[in-house]
Design an enzyme around this catalytic site. Structure first.
Site, mmCIF file in Angstrom:
data_model
loop_
_atom_site.group_PDB
_atom_site.id
_atom_site.type_symbol
_atom_site.label_atom_id
_atom_site.label_comp_id
_atom_site.label_asym_id
_atom_site.label_seq_id
_atom_site.Cartn_x
_atom_site.Cartn_y
_atom_site.Cartn_z
ATOM 1 N N ASP A 45 0.806 -1.032 -0.095
ATOM 2 C CA ASP A 45 0.052 -0.161 -0.104
ATOM 3 C C ASP A 45 0.938 1.292 0.012
ATOM 4 O O ASP A 45 0.449 2.283 -0.546
ATOM 5 C CB ASP A 45 -0.583 0.091 1.405
ATOM 6 C CG ASP A 45 -2.371 -0.856 0.898
ATOM 7 O OD1 ASP A 45 -2.102 -1.732 0.302
ATOM 8 O OD2 ASP A 45 -3.297 -0.512 1.445
ATOM 9 N N CYS A 51 0.578 -8.224 5.415
ATOM 10 C CA CYS A 51 0.392 -6.703 5.288
ATOM 11 C C CYS A 51 -1.269 -6.610 5.063
ATOM 12 O O CYS A 51 -1.835 -7.405 4.807
ATOM 13 C CB CYS A 51 1.210 -6.139 4.208
ATOM 14 S SG CYS A 51 2.800 -5.916 4.662
ATOM 15 N N ASP A 52 -1.468 -5.370 4.686
ATOM 16 C CA ASP A 52 -2.873 -4.807 4.562
ATOM 17 C C ASP A 52 -4.048 -5.832 3.988
ATOM 18 O O ASP A 52 -4.842 -6.092 4.771
ATOM 19 C CB ASP A 52 -2.888 -3.478 3.658
ATOM 20 C CG ASP A 52 -2.059 -2.413 4.390
ATOM 21 O OD1 ASP A 52 -0.705 -2.704 4.593
ATOM 22 O OD2 ASP A 52 -2.377 -1.347 4.840
ATOM 23 N N CYS A 103 4.930 -1.975 8.458
ATOM 24 C CA CYS A 103 5.327 -0.664 8.779
ATOM 25 C C CYS A 103 5.066 -0.343 10.115
ATOM 26 O O CYS A 103 4.065 -0.747 10.989
ATOM 27 C CB CYS A 103 4.720 0.417 7.977
ATOM 28 S SG CYS A 103 5.345 0.553 6.095
ATOM 29 N N GLU A 158 -6.932 4.525 -0.648
ATOM 30 C CA GLU A 158 -6.946 5.089 0.579
ATOM 31 C C GLU A 158 -6.426 6.498 0.352
ATOM 32 O O GLU A 158 -5.719 7.117 -0.427
ATOM 33 C CB GLU A 158 -5.429 4.369 1.243
ATOM 34 C CG GLU A 158 -5.957 3.230 1.775
ATOM 35 C CD GLU A 158 -4.528 2.605 2.532
ATOM 36 O OE1 GLU A 158 -4.831 1.516 3.456
ATOM 37 O OE2 GLU A 158 -3.612 3.045 2.484
ATOM 38 N N SER A 172 -5.800 4.795 5.317
ATOM 39 C CA SER A 172 -4.731 4.105 5.988
ATOM 40 C C SER A 172 -4.982 4.138 7.275
ATOM 41 O O SER A 172 -5.365 5.056 7.875
ATOM 42 C CB SER A 172 -3.409 4.537 5.167
ATOM 43 O OG SER A 172 -2.329 3.952 5.972
#
Length: 557
Positions: A78, A119-120, A191, A443, A469
């Site tokens: 992302d 991740c996302d 992150c 996002e 986000s």
């Protein structure tokens, strides 16, 4: 065994030969076959190290008497897709991930699976596949990135985003920004903020789909490799006991996930993903549970990008999600009898976890807020609802009223913010960015970071039918439903209209009378975007449902 259909009988001679050609023996084919879904790739720090975890999981499967078979799926970063056309694909990739796992596992008739993720959209896509397939499964996430440090000051992804505004205002040079870029993200892992990646990894533990204690361990820690190996052994136990995801991801488990989500002030995207997972599990999930539970679940953990927030590494040192859950369970806020992949229930899993730092995991009698970190809002601008990450909003912006500045896409809004065209008191409206209208529900991290960076976070609100986000902070309200592309009220907003927002009361009001809105609707023409009909995005736009329904595929259309 499920895999016997590919291994037994004279008509399976070629199938067995194919396994032999890959180095397996006849003895190996007597074992259960465990698919290891490894989303390792070189596109993002959250996934670049997952190969080591997959190897450890493989070792655990072999030790416990199984035959591990590894395959891959896609993963979009992302951060790298942020702020340009690539972000259209991020949320849309969730359905592709679930579909690819389904395709591989069913085509090869595997008996069980281990899902290596981080991740996302990858983690929720894999969880959707878990309940859809309903064979024994366990998740191993890659863990959070360590905290960055620049000139002796802790920092991370969101700090770097906000600093871009300092450059735009001339308060920092591009050279100084370039120095910070080298220090903000020190290595592999999701992150270093409470974005969707870490939010969903924490909620995977709350759902009971990974081993207790795993979700907060830093990505670089050897302990995470040991957990991956243990997960390989554990999947064989789950297979033997026939414990499947639908026995774990139940209504009680989803309630636990919502409770933890509110206590940590997780990403607003979790509402999309928990709703989609419930849809796959055939559970009737009303998003208003967030509002209901928010009245009884306090906000106990504040991580970046929240103002003065800690970092994921701090949460792990403070005891992790297990310690938070134990604290919540002691006062009856969790369903302690919910089953988990450990083979034990939640209460048994968390009873030995302790809080070591009460500045990071606050006690229930000293919360950041007595209301949870997420808030749903309703009103004539969002009849089906919208969502705000209350935990990342300065209390000065809990109530706001101002004139609308209207944009039909993200890029034009960002240009206006950085060029100083947005004034204190304004309400920035970005529309045609919903699941259908985007398509893909991009996002809005870049415009929200621009608002913060330009020093307007306590004076300007942002409203969108897109999403945010987990790195977003400020009075940012997303998922407005119905979206503009469906003719929702957000499509009828005009420059200068007044909008009133009251986050504590959960209301959002467009101060335009019904008669005027009816006339605007009569004259409304949808803003059409050019999408190649051979594109996946075009097919996605035809099938996807509203944000408040989880942005899942609506097969009735």
């Amino acid at each position: 065994m499920r895999s016997d259909i590919t291994k037994k009988g004279i008509e399976r001679a070629t199938h067995r030969a194919l396994y032999y050609s890959m180095g397996h023996s006849p003895k190996d084919l007597q074992k259960p076959v465990v698919g290891i879904v490894n989303s390792q790739n070189e596109t993002m720090p959250g996934h670049i190290h997952l190969g080591q975890l997959a190897r450890a999981a493989r070792e655990g499967v072999i030790e416990a008497g199984g035959l591990p078979v590894e395959f891959s799926t896609i993963g979009i970063c992302d951060g790298i897709a942020q702020g340009h056309y690539g972000m259209h694909y991020s949320l849309a990739s969730r359905e592709l991930i679930a579909d690819t796992v389904e395709a591989m596992v069913n085509a090869h008739s595997y008996d069980a699976m281990i899902l290596i993720t981080n991740c996302d959209k990858i983690t929720p896509g894999m969880l959707m596949a878990c309940v859809r397939l309903d064979i024994p499964a366990i998740v191993v996430n890659g863990g959070p990135m360590l905290t960055g440090c620049h000139k002796g000051r802790n920092m991370g992804y969101s700090d770097l985003m906000f600093t871009q505004g300092e450059v735009a205002k001339g308060r920092m040079t591009e050279e100084e920004l370039a120095e910070m870029e080298l220090d903000a993200l020190p290595g592999c892992g999701a992150c270093n903020l409470l974005g969707t990646a870490n939010s969903m990894n924490y909620l995977t533990e709350a759902l009971g789909m990974c081993l207790p204690g795993l979700s907060s361990i830093p990505a670089v820690a050897g302990q995470r490799v040991a957990f991956a190996r243990e997960s390989g052994r554990k999947i064989m136990e789950l297979l033997k006991r026939n414990i499947t995801p639908k026995q774990i991801i139940t209504e009680k488990a989803l309630e636990n996930a919502v409770t933890v989500d509110l206590a940590i002030g997780g990403s607003t995207n979790t509402i999309l993903h928990l709703t989609a997972i419930a849809h796959e599990a055939d559970i009737d999930f009303d998003v208003n549970i967030f509002s209901e539970f928010s009245r009884k679940v306090p906000h106990l953990v504040k991580l970046s990008p929240a103002e003065n927030g800690h970092y994921p590494e701090d949460l792990h040192k403070a005891g992790g999600i297990g310690a938070l859950m134990n604290q919540l369970n002691e006062v009856g806020l969790l369903n302690g009898d919910a089953m988990t992949v450990s083979g034990r229930n939640v209460s048994a899993n968390i009873k030995d976890f302790e809080v070591y730092d009460r500045d990071v995991i606050r006690p229930l009698d000293n919360p950041y807020s007595h209301a949870g970190g997420l808030q749903l809002l309703y009103g004539n601008l969002a009849p089906e609802g919208c969502v705000c990450k209350r935990a990342a909003v300065n209390p000065k912006m809990y109530v706001h009223r101002g004139p609308c500045r209207v944009f039909n896409q993200e890029e034009s809004a960002v240009e206006a913010i950085y060029s100083g065209k947005i004034n204190p008191g304004d309400v920035v409206v970005i529309r045609y960015e919903g699941p259908k209208g985007g398509p893909g529900m991009r996002e809005m991290l870049t415009p929200t970071a621009a608002i913060v960076g330009m020093g307007l976070s306590c004076e300007v609100a942002l409203i969108t039918d897109g999403r945010f986000s987990g790195g977003t902070s400020g009075a940012a309200i997303g998922h407005v439903s119905p979206e503009a592309a469906e003719g929702g009220p957000i499509a009828l907003v005009e420059e200068g209209d007044i909008v009133s927002i009251n986050i504590p009361e959960g209301t959002i009001t467009l101060e335009v009378d019904d008669e005027t809105l009816t006339e605007r609707k009569r004259q409304w023409k949808k803003v059409e975007k050019e999408i190649p009909q051979k594109s996946y995005l075009y097919r996605y736009s035809l099938m996807v449902s509203s944000a408040m329904s989880g942005a899942v595929f609506d097969l009735k259309k």
